[in-house]
Enzyme design. Structure first.
Site: not given
Length: 376
Positions: A71, A73, A102, A135-136, A164, A349
């Site tokens: 992903h 995003d 990520d 995805e997030e 990932e 994150h």
């Protein structure tokens, strides 16, 4: 000179693709893949006024067919950064930015590995990429909707690698071969409002809610198995919304989450949950959302080839693990075998998310070795 992995990682990091925005991230990826000879298909699913952007790309038609999923995003950057969140700055042997770990760094490393392979020889099989821009977020119209589209056109791979960030602290520690399922539930118990000095004239829903939550919480779902830890139920919220101390409320609500292993199904846990609630509060409402079932890919085959590639580059034999949260691999597992391996996720994150440039290059080598061993 070969493919410039740090520069391409910077290109992706400089796109502020905070879910649901794309900001050109998928377009930049598509351009890089077209330059390598891929047929690239932008895909949009979901409501017409706010479709989810996705990308499918494939090179070759023969087998074996290897898929790579990921992903572009990212989550919002939040405060507290010393480096520009969308600057892609290189400093101190690291590349900084939201999504570095990520998982834009993992995508960039796979594209670089593809470029290396194609510079050396033509493909023997075929490679595809399924990359989503959601995805997030809700993950409703990303990978989950792409897979039926792929199946209808004969694009399901023999094996799929998800990039990932699987490693807790050092590259080479962990390959994910499964994930736990996740169930969310909202429970609302209704009673009769009244004065707390006259409980016989009321019906306190809080007491019944507390009793049923106690039973749910103290019940041990299982002991785990050889690849999964025990399933876990966590009460995440209890809400009454009562500002008065002398009023019995008319309603009480709670929310909970169950992370469950492959000894359970979402439907089985939902039935158990509803049975417990009904015994304590027959008129209660229970809303359940199952965001994914537990799955695992058997060791051996492509998983062993991936572990061999990791060990060859890092000198460390990775553990085969099923812990952590959910990922889009839960959707892919319904169509083909899948495993996850990517960068170190220690800063994902977080403010000042970053990855080591050395790890990026090592991941590039791992992906190249794996593709060679897989036979594409």
């Amino acid at each position: 000179m070969g493919f410039d992995l740090p520069a391409f990682t910077q290109t992706l990091l400089r796109r502020a693709s905070v879910t649901p925005a794309d900001d050109g991230a998928l377009g930049a990826l598509g351009d890089a893949l077209r330059a390598l000879g891929f047929m690239v298909t932008p895909l949009a699913f979901g409501p017409e006024d706010a479709p989810t952007p996705n990308l499918f790309a494939r090179l070759g038609e023969a087998g074996p067919h290897l898929g790579f999923a990921g992903h572009t995003d990212v989550v919002p950057p939040g405060p507290g950064w010393d480096h520009e969140p969308f600057g892609g700055e290189i400093a101190g042997g690291r590349i900084w930015g939201r999504g570095a770990a990520d998982m834009k760094g993992g995508i960039a490393a796979f594209v670089a590995a593809l470029a290396d392979l194609l510079a050396a020889r033509p493909l023997k099989g075929s490679v595809s990429l399924l990359i989503t821009g959601d995805e997030e977020g809700s993950a409703r119209h990303g990978t989950r909707d792409m897979l039926p589209w792929m199946a209808a056109r004969g694009h399901i791979p023999d094996f799929c690698l998800v990039g990932e960030p699987t490693n807790p602290s050092a590259l080479g520690e962990v390959i994910k071969i499964g994930r736990r399922g996740s169930l969310n539930a909202a429970i609302t118990v209704r009673g009769v409002q009244g004065h707390s000095a006259y409980p016989q004239r009321a019906d306190n829903p809080v007491h019944r809610l507390v009793d049923l939550l106690h039973e749910l919480q103290r019940h041990r779902l299982d002991e785990g198995n050889e690849v999964f830890e025990p399933s876990c139920l966590q009460i995440t919220s209890v809400d009454v919304g009562n500002p008065a101390t002398n009023v019995i409320p008319a309603e009480a609500a709670a929310r909970l989450n169950i992370r469950f292993n492959d000894l359970h199904t979402g439907a089985g846990l939902e039935a158990w949950l509803r049975e417990v609630v009904a015994r304590h509060a027959s008129d209660a409402t229970v809303e359940v959302q199952i965001s994914g079932e537990a799955f695992r890919t058997a060791p051996g085959g492509a998983v062993t080839l991936l572990a061999d590639a990791v060990e060859h580059v890092t000198g460390q034999r990775p553990a085969l693990d099923t812990g952590g949260g959910t990922s889009d691999a839960r959707f892919i597992a319904c169509y083909c075998p899948v495993a996850e391996f990517g960068l170190v996720g220690a800063t994902m994150h977080k403010a000042d998310e970053h990855v080591a440039l050395a790890d990026l290059e090592a991941l590039r080598a791992i992906y190249r070795d794996f593709m060679e061993a897989f036979g594409v």
